[in-house]
Design a protein around this motif. Structure first.
Motif, PDB file in Angstrom:
ATOM      1  N   SER A 154      25.277  21.937  18.230  1.00  0.00           N
ATOM      2  CA  SER A 154      26.636  22.446  18.046  1.00  0.00           C
ATOM      3  C   SER A 154      27.479  21.504  17.208  1.00  0.00           C
ATOM      4  O   SER A 154      28.521  21.885  16.674  1.00  0.00           O
ATOM      5  CB  SER A 154      27.311  22.667  19.406  1.00  0.00           C
ATOM      6  OG  SER A 154      27.549  21.430  20.044  1.00  0.00           O
ATOM      7  N   ASN A 155      26.994  20.239  17.118  1.00  0.00           N
ATOM      8  CA  ASN A 155      27.665  19.206  16.306  1.00  0.00           C
ATOM      9  C   ASN A 155      29.144  19.116  16.641  1.00  0.00           C
ATOM     10  O   ASN A 155      30.007  19.023  15.777  1.00  0.00           O
ATOM     11  CB  ASN A 155      27.489  19.500  14.805  1.00  0.00           C
ATOM     12  CG  ASN A 155      27.805  18.279  13.964  1.00  0.00           C
ATOM     13  OD1 ASN A 155      27.669  17.147  14.424  1.00  0.00           O
ATOM     14  ND2 ASN A 155      28.221  18.513  12.730  1.00  0.00           N
ATOM     15  N   GLN A 156      29.416  19.184  17.919  1.00  0.00           N
ATOM     16  CA  GLN A 156      30.798  19.217  18.375  1.00  0.00           C
ATOM     17  C   GLN A 156      31.139  17.926  19.092  1.00  0.00           C
ATOM     18  O   GLN A 156      30.537  17.602  20.102  1.00  0.00           O
ATOM     19  CB  GLN A 156      31.005  20.407  19.311  1.00  0.00           C
ATOM     20  CG  GLN A 156      32.418  20.514  19.865  1.00  0.00           C
ATOM     21  CD  GLN A 156      32.512  21.649  20.864  1.00  0.00           C
ATOM     22  OE1 GLN A 156      31.591  21.882  21.629  1.00  0.00           O
ATOM     23  NE2 GLN A 156      33.626  22.341  20.865  1.00  0.00           N
ATOM     24  N   LYS A 157      32.089  17.199  18.558  1.00  0.00           N
ATOM     25  CA  LYS A 157      32.556  15.994  19.235  1.00  0.00           C
ATOM     26  C   LYS A 157      33.547  16.396  20.318  1.00  0.00           C
ATOM     27  O   LYS A 157      34.493  17.129  20.064  1.00  0.00           O
ATOM     28  CB  LYS A 157      33.218  15.037  18.245  1.00  0.00           C
ATOM     29  CG  LYS A 157      32.242  14.406  17.260  1.00  0.00           C
ATOM     30  CD  LYS A 157      32.949  13.362  16.403  1.00  0.00           C
ATOM     31  CE  LYS A 157      31.951  12.679  15.476  1.00  0.00           C
ATOM     32  NZ  LYS A 157      32.608  11.650  14.627  1.00  0.00           N
ATOM     33  N   THR A 158      33.312  15.894  21.515  1.00  0.00           N
ATOM     34  CA  THR A 158      34.201  16.266  22.602  1.00  0.00           C
ATOM     35  C   THR A 158      35.527  15.529  22.482  1.00  0.00           C
ATOM     36  O   THR A 158      35.584  14.369  22.110  1.00  0.00           O
ATOM     37  CB  THR A 158      33.564  15.939  23.966  1.00  0.00           C
ATOM     38  OG1 THR A 158      33.287  14.533  24.025  1.00  0.00           O
ATOM     39  CG2 THR A 158      32.289  16.710  24.162  1.00  0.00           C
ATOM     40  N   SER A 159      36.584  16.241  22.807  1.00  0.00           N
ATOM     41  CA  SER A 159      37.931  15.669  22.851  1.00  0.00           C
ATOM     42  C   SER A 159      38.631  16.323  24.028  1.00  0.00           C
ATOM     43  O   SER A 159      38.068  17.194  24.700  1.00  0.00           O
ATOM     44  CB  SER A 159      38.677  15.950  21.550  1.00  0.00           C
ATOM     45  OG  SER A 159      38.860  17.347  21.394  1.00  0.00           O
ATOM     46  N   TRP A 160      39.867  15.929  24.273  1.00  0.00           N
ATOM     47  CA  TRP A 160      40.576  16.535  25.396  1.00  0.00           C
ATOM     48  C   TRP A 160      40.751  18.035  25.184  1.00  0.00           C
ATOM     49  O   TRP A 160      40.714  18.814  26.129  1.00  0.00           O
ATOM     50  CB  TRP A 160      41.933  15.848  25.590  1.00  0.00           C
ATOM     51  CG  TRP A 160      41.794  14.466  26.148  1.00  0.00           C
ATOM     52  CD1 TRP A 160      42.028  13.289  25.502  1.00  0.00           C
ATOM     53  CD2 TRP A 160      41.353  14.105  27.458  1.00  0.00           C
ATOM     54  NE1 TRP A 160      41.756  12.223  26.321  1.00  0.00           N
ATOM     55  CE2 TRP A 160      41.356  12.684  27.535  1.00  0.00           C
ATOM     56  CE3 TRP A 160      40.961  14.829  28.575  1.00  0.00           C
ATOM     57  CZ2 TRP A 160      40.969  11.992  28.682  1.00  0.00           C
ATOM     58  CZ3 TRP A 160      40.583  14.142  29.727  1.00  0.00           C
ATOM     59  CH2 TRP A 160      40.594  12.740  29.770  1.00  0.00           C
ATOM     60  N   SER A 161      40.924  18.448  23.923  1.00  0.00           N
ATOM     61  CA  SER A 161      41.076  19.881  23.667  1.00  0.00           C
ATOM     62  C   SER A 161      39.780  20.649  23.931  1.00  0.00           C
ATOM     63  O   SER A 161      39.804  21.838  24.263  1.00  0.00           O
ATOM     64  CB  SER A 161      41.523  20.107  22.215  1.00  0.00           C
ATOM     65  OG  SER A 161      40.559  19.627  21.306  1.00  0.00           O
ATOM     66  N   THR A 162      38.629  19.947  23.820  1.00  0.00           N
ATOM     67  CA  THR A 162      37.338  20.593  24.082  1.00  0.00           C
ATOM     68  C   THR A 162      37.262  21.122  25.505  1.00  0.00           C
ATOM     69  O   THR A 162      36.627  22.145  25.772  1.00  0.00           O
ATOM     70  CB  THR A 162      36.189  19.584  23.856  1.00  0.00           C
ATOM     71  OG1 THR A 162      36.302  19.031  22.550  1.00  0.00           O
ATOM     72  CG2 THR A 162      34.836  20.262  24.007  1.00  0.00           C
ATOM     73  N   LEU A 163      37.912  20.410  26.443  1.00  0.00           N
ATOM     74  CA  LEU A 163      37.830  20.798  27.850  1.00  0.00           C
ATOM     75  C   LEU A 163      38.322  22.214  28.072  1.00  0.00           C
ATOM     76  O   LEU A 163      37.863  22.903  28.998  1.00  0.00           O
ATOM     77  CB  LEU A 163      38.649  19.829  28.719  1.00  0.00           C
ATOM     78  CG  LEU A 163      38.291  18.344  28.663  1.00  0.00           C
ATOM     79  CD1 LEU A 163      39.101  17.575  29.701  1.00  0.00           C
ATOM     80  CD2 LEU A 163      36.808  18.120  28.891  1.00  0.00           C
ATOM     81  N   PHE A 164      39.255  22.650  27.248  1.00  0.00           N
ATOM     82  CA  PHE A 164      39.844  23.972  27.474  1.00  0.00           C
ATOM     83  C   PHE A 164      39.449  24.967  26.390  1.00  0.00           C
ATOM     84  O   PHE A 164      40.122  25.966  26.168  1.00  0.00           O
ATOM     85  CB  PHE A 164      41.368  23.844  27.577  1.00  0.00           C
ATOM     86  CG  PHE A 164      41.786  23.031  28.772  1.00  0.00           C
ATOM     87  CD1 PHE A 164      41.816  23.597  30.036  1.00  0.00           C
ATOM     88  CD2 PHE A 164      42.094  21.685  28.637  1.00  0.00           C
ATOM     89  CE1 PHE A 164      42.163  22.857  31.141  1.00  0.00           C
ATOM     90  CE2 PHE A 164      42.444  20.933  29.743  1.00  0.00           C
ATOM     91  CZ  PHE A 164      42.475  21.514  31.003  1.00  0.00           C
TER      92      PHE A 164
END
Length: 474
Positions: free
Chosen positions: A246-256
């Protein structure tokens, strides 16, 4: 290298589970210790009529824990669960000692203690986030509820230990009593540090960092069946592969984001409700509650915290017995309903019978504590440990821990202010209504996780997100 490998192989699963959950002792001790220390501190620093200052001293640890939980959760994704637990133990030792040696400088003493206890709260919050995550990643799915429940047993054992220490020290001169009560918290923190030095890192964290050989070795300590190890490794690797693709870096916005929102709201919501239901009002202030009900001095009521502590420990053992026999949601809803009634009924009885025996409220509080002890108390941390997907587990566990501590801080801060301005029965009735709202939240927003692997739970959240995306009106 061979010597180190041989030493590692001697690590037993019992040792791993014991010290993996031992951080709960620190959490519990500092929740409970101020219960006995506060009456002596009030007398020593003449704070009997300073409700807001008393509230801040009591709740300062919880305020610091709000930030400690979020920070530790984020850092644990980078450095590992084990290293962050070690750092938490060091911080706990330092600031426990500094609490016990608070200088006597008049009103400035209170502000010094508030600041030191806020910094101590960083370690307490970190432990509350790290221990459930570590335990859920080490425990097999079929026993995860019971083994993760060890965290709650450790928490309430720490609380009971602090109550017993408070009781044993109550006959010392007032200044020495509260100083020793606070300072002795450094002892379990030192034990934790020494124990965690030998603990392995979480296999899921190791695989996420690409160290499959070490992850397999760690699983061999805690899984007897080689086929089970292979299956678990394959499942974790598949999840990790999907994350990388998915090549997705997690951030606080990722949580939602749509994929994770459902599970994050469920976990964070349960963590918040656990505290806003008012349990810590009892644990922090039970001597003062009994004093207000009976007129007896709070310092002479230090047996009541021990009674509450015994109920909590017995309840945690009951939970470990029934943990994997009943659904998580069922236990939360039954427990929340009885807890709500235990808070609301004294207000109703007092309204119908104004001459009600003042100890009636204490009896109902014991009923509340009994049901809380084997439902919301342990299950909150079990859910926080198992409901969040691997990609966001550190951040999400930290967020849940922070919301839990926000509730704990607010309850600790405002309870003495509320009871100074309204009857105790009315205050507890408000908490009772929140308990009922918690039951409704579990019924409508929380998925069942008992018996599912962490990867299966993640799939539930993903599927729910897809359903929401295809049916936005729902």
């Amino acid at each position: 290298m061979n010597v180190m490998a041989k030493a590692e192989k001697k690590i037993s699963s019992a040792f791993i589970y014991f010290f993996g959950s031992f951080g709960g002792i620190l959490f519990g001790y500092d929740i409970g210790v101020m219960t006995g220390a506060l009456p002596f501190l009030q007398a020593d620093w003449h704070l009997e009529n300073a409700a807001s200052l008393v509230g801040w001293i009591t709740s300062a640890v919880m305020f610091g824990a709000i930030f400690g939980g979020a920070l530790a959760g984020q850092l644990s994704d980078k450095f590992g669960r084990r290293k962050m637990i070690l750092m938490s133990a060091i911080v706990f030792v330092v600031f426990s000692v500094l609490s016990g040696v608070s200088p006597d400088m008049g009103e400035a003493s209170a502000y010094y203690l508030i600041i030191v206890r806020m910094l101590l709260g960083l370690a307490v919050g970190a432990a509350s986030a790290l221990v459930p995550a570590y335990m859920s990643e080490m425990a097999p799915a079929k026993a995860r509820g019971r083994l993760s429940g060890l965290n709650q047993t450790m928490i309430v054992s720490g609380m009971l230990l602090s109550y017993v220490v408070d009781f044993l020290l109550k006959d010392l001169p007032g200044e020495w009593a509260w100083r020793l009560m606070l300072g002795l918290a450094a002892v379990p923190a030192l034990i934790l540090f020494l124990g965690v030095l030998r603990l392995p890192e979480s296999p899921r964290f190791l695989l996420r960092k690409g160290d499959e050989a070490q992850a397999r070795k760690v699983l061999s300590y805690i899984r007897k069946n080689p086929a089970e190890i292979d299956q678990e490794l394959a499942s974790i690797k598949e999840t990790a592969k999907e994350e990388r693709q998915s090549n997705q870096k997690t951030s606080w916005s990722t949580l939602f984001s749509g994929k994770y929102r459902y599970l994050v709201i469920a976990g964070v919501g349960v963590a918040a409700f656990q505290q806003f239901q008012g349990a810590n009002a009892i644990f922090y202030y039970i001597p003062l509650i009994v004093q207000k009900a009976t007129g007896q001095a709070a310092s002479s009521n230090l047996m009541w915290p021990i009674v509450q502590g015994v109920i909590l420990v017995v309840g945690s053992l009951v939970y470990m017995w029934i943990a994997d026999k009943f659904n998580r949601r069922t236990l939360l809803m039954v427990g929340g309903a009885v807890m709500g009634l235990s808070f609301i009924l004294p207000a109703v009885i007092n309204w119908m019978m104004p001459n009600m025996n003042p100890m009636t409220i204490v009896v109902f509080l014991c009923i509340y504590v009994a049901f809380y002890s084997f439902t919301w108390a342990p299950l909150t941390w079990v859910l926080v440990g198992e409901i969040f997907p691997l990609a966001i587990r550190g951040r999400a566990s930290g967020l849940a821990s922070s919301f839990n501590w926000i509730g704990s801080w607010l309850v600790g801060l405002i309870f003495p202010i509320m009871t100074a301005s309204m009857p105790q029965e009315a205050v507890f009735a408000i908490f009772g209504i929140i308990c009922i709202l918690g039951v409704i939240f579990v019924k409508t927003c929380v998925p069942e996780t008992r018996g599912h692997t962490l990867e299966e739970i993640e799939e539930q959240g993903t599927n729910h997100g897809r359903v929401k995306a295809s049916n936005p009106e729902n």
